[in-house]
Structure formats: structure tokens, C-alpha cells
Design a protein around this motif. Structure first.
Motif, PDB file in Angstrom:
ATOM      1  N   TRP A 137      35.753 -73.603 -21.596  1.00 44.30           N
ATOM      2  CA  TRP A 137      35.954 -72.655 -22.687  1.00 44.30           C
ATOM      3  C   TRP A 137      37.403 -72.173 -22.725  1.00 44.30           C
ATOM      4  O   TRP A 137      38.017 -72.100 -23.791  1.00 44.30           O
ATOM      5  CB  TRP A 137      34.991 -71.483 -22.497  1.00 44.30           C
ATOM      6  CG  TRP A 137      35.114 -70.386 -23.506  1.00 44.30           C
ATOM      7  CD1 TRP A 137      35.771 -69.214 -23.369  1.00 44.30           C
ATOM      8  CD2 TRP A 137      34.528 -70.364 -24.815  1.00 44.30           C
ATOM      9  NE1 TRP A 137      35.647 -68.449 -24.501  1.00 44.30           N
ATOM     10  CE2 TRP A 137      34.880 -69.133 -25.404  1.00 44.30           C
ATOM     11  CE3 TRP A 137      33.741 -71.254 -25.532  1.00 44.30           C
ATOM     12  CZ2 TRP A 137      34.486 -68.782 -26.685  1.00 44.30           C
ATOM     13  CZ3 TRP A 137      33.334 -70.907 -26.810  1.00 44.30           C
ATOM     14  CH2 TRP A 137      33.703 -69.691 -27.371  1.00 44.30           C
ATOM     15  N   VAL A 138      37.954 -71.849 -21.572  1.00 42.00           N
ATOM     16  CA  VAL A 138      39.341 -71.367 -21.507  1.00 42.00           C
ATOM     17  C   VAL A 138      40.307 -72.446 -21.993  1.00 42.00           C
ATOM     18  O   VAL A 138      41.242 -72.173 -22.757  1.00 42.00           O
ATOM     19  CB  VAL A 138      39.683 -70.927 -20.074  1.00 42.00           C
ATOM     20  CG1 VAL A 138      41.180 -70.712 -19.922  1.00 42.00           C
ATOM     21  CG2 VAL A 138      38.938 -69.651 -19.722  1.00 42.00           C
ATOM     22  N   VAL A 139      40.082 -73.682 -21.572  1.00 44.90           N
ATOM     23  CA  VAL A 139      40.986 -74.769 -21.965  1.00 44.90           C
ATOM     24  C   VAL A 139      40.969 -74.974 -23.476  1.00 44.90           C
ATOM     25  O   VAL A 139      42.029 -75.057 -24.131  1.00 44.90           O
ATOM     26  CB  VAL A 139      40.603 -76.069 -21.234  1.00 44.90           C
ATOM     27  CG1 VAL A 139      41.409 -77.241 -21.766  1.00 44.90           C
ATOM     28  CG2 VAL A 139      40.830 -75.919 -19.734  1.00 44.90           C
ATOM     29  N   LEU A 140      39.790 -75.059 -24.060  1.00 41.56           N
ATOM     30  CA  LEU A 140      39.687 -75.306 -25.496  1.00 41.56           C
ATOM     31  C   LEU A 140      40.141 -74.100 -26.304  1.00 41.56           C
ATOM     32  O   LEU A 140      40.757 -74.249 -27.366  1.00 41.56           O
ATOM     33  CB  LEU A 140      38.254 -75.688 -25.854  1.00 41.56           C
ATOM     34  CG  LEU A 140      37.776 -77.017 -25.264  1.00 41.56           C
ATOM     35  CD1 LEU A 140      36.312 -77.269 -25.591  1.00 41.56           C
ATOM     36  CD2 LEU A 140      38.632 -78.169 -25.766  1.00 41.56           C
ATOM     37  N   LEU A 141      39.855 -72.905 -25.819  1.00 45.66           N
ATOM     38  CA  LEU A 141      40.306 -71.709 -26.521  1.00 45.66           C
ATOM     39  C   LEU A 141      41.828 -71.599 -26.486  1.00 45.66           C
ATOM     40  O   LEU A 141      42.444 -71.147 -27.462  1.00 45.66           O
ATOM     41  CB  LEU A 141      39.670 -70.469 -25.895  1.00 45.66           C
ATOM     42  CG  LEU A 141      39.875 -69.142 -26.626  1.00 45.66           C
ATOM     43  CD1 LEU A 141      39.333 -69.204 -28.043  1.00 45.66           C
ATOM     44  CD2 LEU A 141      39.214 -68.001 -25.853  1.00 45.66           C
ATOM     45  N   PHE A 142      42.434 -72.034 -25.397  1.00 46.13           N
ATOM     46  CA  PHE A 142      43.898 -72.049 -25.308  1.00 46.13           C
ATOM     47  C   PHE A 142      44.479 -72.975 -26.379  1.00 46.13           C
ATOM     48  O   PHE A 142      45.470 -72.633 -27.052  1.00 46.13           O
ATOM     49  CB  PHE A 142      44.319 -72.505 -23.913  1.00 46.13           C
ATOM     50  CG  PHE A 142      45.800 -72.606 -23.734  1.00 46.13           C
ATOM     51  CD1 PHE A 142      46.572 -71.474 -23.538  1.00 46.13           C
ATOM     52  CD2 PHE A 142      46.433 -73.846 -23.766  1.00 46.13           C
ATOM     53  CE1 PHE A 142      47.954 -71.570 -23.371  1.00 46.13           C
ATOM     54  CE2 PHE A 142      47.803 -73.956 -23.600  1.00 46.13           C
ATOM     55  CZ  PHE A 142      48.564 -72.801 -23.405  1.00 46.13           C
ATOM     56  N   GLY A 143      43.876 -74.136 -26.572  1.00 46.61           N
ATOM     57  CA  GLY A 143      44.339 -75.041 -27.624  1.00 46.61           C
ATOM     58  C   GLY A 143      44.195 -74.443 -29.009  1.00 46.61           C
ATOM     59  O   GLY A 143      45.094 -74.565 -29.852  1.00 46.61           O
ATOM     60  N   LEU A 144      43.064 -73.778 -29.272  1.00 49.53           N
ATOM     61  CA  LEU A 144      42.885 -73.122 -30.571  1.00 49.53           C
ATOM     62  C   LEU A 144      43.907 -72.013 -30.776  1.00 49.53           C
ATOM     63  O   LEU A 144      44.416 -71.823 -31.890  1.00 49.53           O
ATOM     64  CB  LEU A 144      41.469 -72.548 -30.669  1.00 49.53           C
ATOM     65  CG  LEU A 144      40.352 -73.503 -31.059  1.00 49.53           C
ATOM     66  CD1 LEU A 144      39.019 -72.776 -31.002  1.00 49.53           C
ATOM     67  CD2 LEU A 144      40.585 -74.072 -32.452  1.00 49.53           C
ATOM     68  N   ALA A 145      44.194 -71.270 -29.728  1.00 52.27           N
ATOM     69  CA  ALA A 145      45.159 -70.173 -29.849  1.00 52.27           C
ATOM     70  C   ALA A 145      46.543 -70.692 -30.212  1.00 52.27           C
ATOM     71  O   ALA A 145      47.275 -70.058 -30.979  1.00 52.27           O
ATOM     72  CB  ALA A 145      45.202 -69.383 -28.547  1.00 52.27           C
ATOM     73  N   LEU A 146      46.924 -71.843 -29.670  1.00 49.02           N
ATOM     74  CA  LEU A 146      48.211 -72.416 -30.020  1.00 49.02           C
ATOM     75  C   LEU A 146      48.235 -72.920 -31.459  1.00 49.02           C
ATOM     76  O   LEU A 146      49.283 -72.882 -32.132  1.00 49.02           O
ATOM     77  CB  LEU A 146      48.549 -73.567 -29.061  1.00 49.02           C
ATOM     78  CG  LEU A 146      48.750 -73.187 -27.592  1.00 49.02           C
ATOM     79  CD1 LEU A 146      49.087 -74.431 -26.785  1.00 49.02           C
ATOM     80  CD2 LEU A 146      49.843 -72.135 -27.441  1.00 49.02           C
ATOM     81  N   LEU A 147      47.105 -73.398 -31.952  1.00 51.89           N
ATOM     82  CA  LEU A 147      47.026 -73.895 -33.329  1.00 51.89           C
ATOM     83  C   LEU A 147      47.033 -72.764 -34.348  1.00 51.89           C
ATOM     84  O   LEU A 147      47.479 -72.950 -35.488  1.00 51.89           O
ATOM     85  CB  LEU A 147      45.757 -74.747 -33.492  1.00 51.89           C
ATOM     86  CG  LEU A 147      45.474 -75.325 -34.878  1.00 51.89           C
ATOM     87  CD1 LEU A 147      46.594 -76.263 -35.316  1.00 51.89           C
ATOM     88  CD2 LEU A 147      44.132 -76.039 -34.891  1.00 51.89           C
ATOM     89  N   ALA A 148      46.563 -71.595 -33.949  1.00 52.98           N
ATOM     90  CA  ALA A 148      46.378 -70.480 -34.888  1.00 52.98           C
ATOM     91  C   ALA A 148      47.684 -69.727 -35.112  1.00 52.98           C
ATOM     92  O   ALA A 148      47.854 -68.597 -34.652  1.00 52.98           O
ATOM     93  CB  ALA A 148      45.294 -69.534 -34.367  1.00 52.98           C
TER      94      ALA A 148
END
Length: 432
Positions: A137-148
């Protein structure tokens, strides 16, 4: 030889048990990806219905990512840049609870699936399974945060402010980006909340042996509260679809349903209990639905939102009181029916009071809204001229909690009385 046979049999059962209850990384990845994908689909459809697909600069994927991040409690900040001659100020604090709810339901299902058909689970086993999900969850959420993150240019219009901006070649911009550390912290808290509630609500999910003594009082109440909130969401969905089909503006209505349905129906739930909220709407922005909320709050100063103030514009809002009474009593009855028969009515009342107070507290913390934007160019347009807006909505928290405790005591006692003749699962009737 016969004495060594049981240990070999026990060892032979371990691989079979692990296949029955998989807790591996692939299963955790499927659960996390399914949850984030469901949230992205709901957010994308809602934004598309709201017209966000036409945003310039290919901003749509970034906006979808930002909505998903906000849905799990992430921090998305707004910023403005209009050069030396202008100032911008913006802020946004709101949870798109439709996206949050869908993600929570999918994630809870993925978390509970490997734990089915078990009576007791070891603490280490549950912690390891939750840790795998949390890590991914942390890894994928980190990717979303960079995209947002994205920036937009703001059109100043044809008025005096626009003429000055053209003369001085000033192009105001507003953008958004994610505070990654805060997003990861709040995203983990959101995940923990979902997993804990899933364990509390599911009757078939195993608990550690030390916690089994709490399940008779906690699990029925938790299940009743989830039933209550989902019932409001289901009723709101039906009402919204009817409105979309019969009153026009179908796209806008669907956008509200896909992004903020629980924000509205859970607000209606607290209003039906007698709670009140305070807020204000100013400028071109406003609350999406229904219009009566916008009418009550669109005043120069803060206004109170309650059944009484809403009834001044539309007397049908008193039905919120009736709906609250029916659903709260139904939830109390369901809680009592799922509880052991030996529990007395006053115990049901106490359990319902605590559960309803915690539920109302969660709604008050999650359904609040705070959004503002302002632009000033050479002192012109500050808080006016259509270049600024403000939406605020906050609960009278202590009043809401006191009302929730009162409703819980009354409905819990009534539900306990009504459930006396209900046959509980596993209960053996005398003479059977």
C-alpha cells in the motif's frame, strides 16, 4: 512407530492449511491493486461526469490521482503563482467519500478473503498478513502521490482585471501537489482503520484468542453501524438516480453520486438525529446537491444548518427525522439479534450508545468541508469579481455526540426488547 505418526500428520497438514488460507505477497498485491483500481475508476467516472476530462495540458490523470489520494486521507495542497503584481491564496480540505467507501469495501473483502472458515487466528499471523498489505500500500500510494500534481492557467476575463493582466502580461496560475510524507502517514492510518473495522464487522473473520471475549459485545455493534451507514448510502444512491432520470442535469448528479454521495447522506443522517452544522458559501463555488443546502449557507456570515433552518426552505426535510428513527432502531434491533440471548436490554442500550457516538464522531470528522480560493491583481479582484470563492461546513461536535448517545440509549433498549423473541444462531431452544 505409532507414536511418531501424529507429528508427521500434523506436519503434512501445514501446507494444506496454508493453501486454504493464503497470506502471500501475490494475494496482498491483488487486494491492494483491486482497491486502488476501484477507487481510480470511481474517481475517473465522477470527474468525467463533472467535465474534468476537458482540463488542459493532459491534467486528467493527475486530477484522478489527486482525488484517490484525498480519498485515503492524503494531503493535497493548492498553490498559486501570479508574479510580482498579483497574489493568490487557495486551500482545500474535503474527502470524496464515495471513492473512499468503494476502496474500503474492496480492500476489506481482499483482506478478509484468506481468513475465511477460521475460528481463531494467531496475532503473528494477522500482523504478518496486514504488514504485507501495508507494505504494498505504501509503495503504490507513493507512486500516486508523485502523479498527483499539475498547474493550470487562470483566465482573468474581459473586465478591468483582465485588461490590466493583458497590459502587464500577467498569467496567474493555480496548481496542486501532494505532501508525500503526510499522505503516507494518513494513508496508513486510513488503511489501519479499514482493516480493524473489517475484522470487527465480519462474523466469519478469526480473532486472536485473547480478543475472543470482546467479540460478543463489539462485533454486533460494529456490524449494526456499518449497516446503518451503508443503508443511508443505498437510499441516497436510489434517490440520486431518480433525480438524474427525472429532473435533468444527469451528468452533474452522477458526478455528485460518484464523488460525494456519503458526504451528503451521512450529513443528512446527523441532521436527522437533530445535530446542526455551521458554515458559509460565497463566490462562484457551492455545495453540489441539494440546492436547499446552498440556499441556507449562502449568506454574508456563517449560518446554521439544521432541520429547522432547512425546513424554512423545504418542509420535506422533516422526513430526515423519520428516516433516522427507522434506520437507527433497525440497526439497534440488528445489533441485539446478533448478540447473545443472555444480554439484557440495558446492555444493548449501552453498546448502542457507544457505537452510535463513535459513528457520529467519525461522520463529523470526515464530512466537513473547507475550500477557498482568492486572487488579487494590483489590489483589484481581492475577494470579489468572481475571482474568489469560499465553502465551509463544520459540525457542532459536542451537540452531535450528546444526541448520538441519547438516540443510542433509547434505540438500543428498544432494539433489545424487540429482539427477545428472535432465535439467535447457535442457540438451542428449550425442549428442542
Amino acid at each position: 512407530m505409532s507414536e511418531q505418526t501424529p507429528p508427521r500428520r500434523a506436519g503434512a497438514r501445514r501446507p494444506e492449511q496454508s493453501r486454504r488460507a493464503p497470506h502471500g505477497w501475490p494475494h496482498a498485491l491483488v487486494a491492494v491493486l483491486a482497491s486502488l483500481a476501484a477507487m481510480a475508476v470511481v474517481a475517473g467516472l465522477g470527474l468525467w461526469a463533472a467535465g474534468a476530462a476537458d482540463l488542459p495540458g493532459g491534467a486528467f490523470p493527475s486530477v484522478v490521482a489527486a482525488v484517490v489520494v484525498m480519498a485515503v486521507g492524503g494531503s493535497v495542497g493548492l498553490s498559486g503563482d501570479a508574479g510580482m503584481i498579483a497574489e493568490t491564496d487557495a486551500g482545500l480540505s474535503v474527502l470524496p467519500l464515495s471513492v473512499s467507501l468503494v476502496g474500503a469495501l474492496v480492500l476489506a473483502a481482499g483482506f478478509l478473503r484468506p481468513l475465511r472458515h477460521r475460528a481463531v487466528a494467531d496475532v503473528r499471523e494477522l500482523a504478518g498478513w496486514a504488514a504485507r498489505i501495508a507494505g504494498l500500500w505504501v509503495v503504490l500510494l507513493f507512486g500516486l502521490a508523485l502523479l498527483a500534481r499539475h498547474r493550470f492557467a487562470i483566465a482573468l476575463g474581459d473586465g478591468p482585471v483582465g485588461e490590466i493582466g493583458d497590459l502587464l502580461d500577467s498569467s496567474p496560475e493555480v496548481g496542486f501537489k501532494t505532501d508525500v510524507p503526510l499522505t503516507l502517514v494518513f494513508g496508513l492510518l486510513w488503511l489501519a482503520g479499514v482493516l480493524v473495522v473489517a475484522l470487527l464487522v465480519s462474523r466469519g473473520a478469526p480473532l486472536p484468542a485473547r480478543l475472543l471475549r470482546f467479540q460478543e459485545s463489539v462485533r454486533p455493534a460494529a456490524f449494526a453501524m456499518v449497516f446503518l451507514l451503508l443503508s443511508y448510502a443505498a437510499l441516497g444512491l436510489v434517490a440520486g438516480l431518480v433525480v438524474a432520470a427525472t429532473r435533468g442535469h444527469a451528468a452533474q448528479t452522477c458526478a455528485v453520486l460518484l464523488l460525494g454521495l456519503p458526504n451528503l447522506v451521512w450529513l443528512a443522517f446527523t441532521l436527522g438525529l437533530g445535530a446542526s452544522w455551521e458554515g458559509r458559501v460565497d463566490g462562484p463555488f457551492g455545495l453540489p446537491m441539494p440546492r436547499v443546502l446552498d440556499e441556507v449557507l449562502r449568506t454574508p456570515a456563517d449560518s446554521t444548518l439544521s432541520l429547522r433552518t432547512l425546513a424554512e426552505y423545504d418542509g420535506r426535510v422533516w422526513w430526515l427525522l423519520v428516516v433516522a428513527a427507522v434506520l437507527v432502531v433497525a440497526a439497534a434491533f440488528l445489533m441485539a439479534a446478533r448478540s447473545p440471548a443472555r444480554m439484557r436490554a440495558w446492555q444493548h442500550a449501552a453498546h448502542m450508545a457507544v457505537a452510535l457516538a463513535l459513528t457520529v464522531l467519525a461522520v463529523c470528522l470526515l464530512a466537513g468541508v473547507s475550500a477557498h480560493y482568492g486572487l488579487s491583481l494590483l489590489g483589484i479582484g481581492d475577494l470579489g469579481g468572481g475571482l474568489s470563492g469560499l465553502v465551509e461546513l463544520r459540525p457542532h461536535l459536542w451537540q452531535a455526540l450528546l444526541l448520538a448517545v441519547t438516540w443510542g440509549l433509547v434505540s438500543g433498549f428498544l432494539g433489545g426488547v424487540l429482539a427477545r423473541r428472535v432465535h439467535r444462531r447457535g442457540e438451542v431452544r428449550p425442549g428442542a
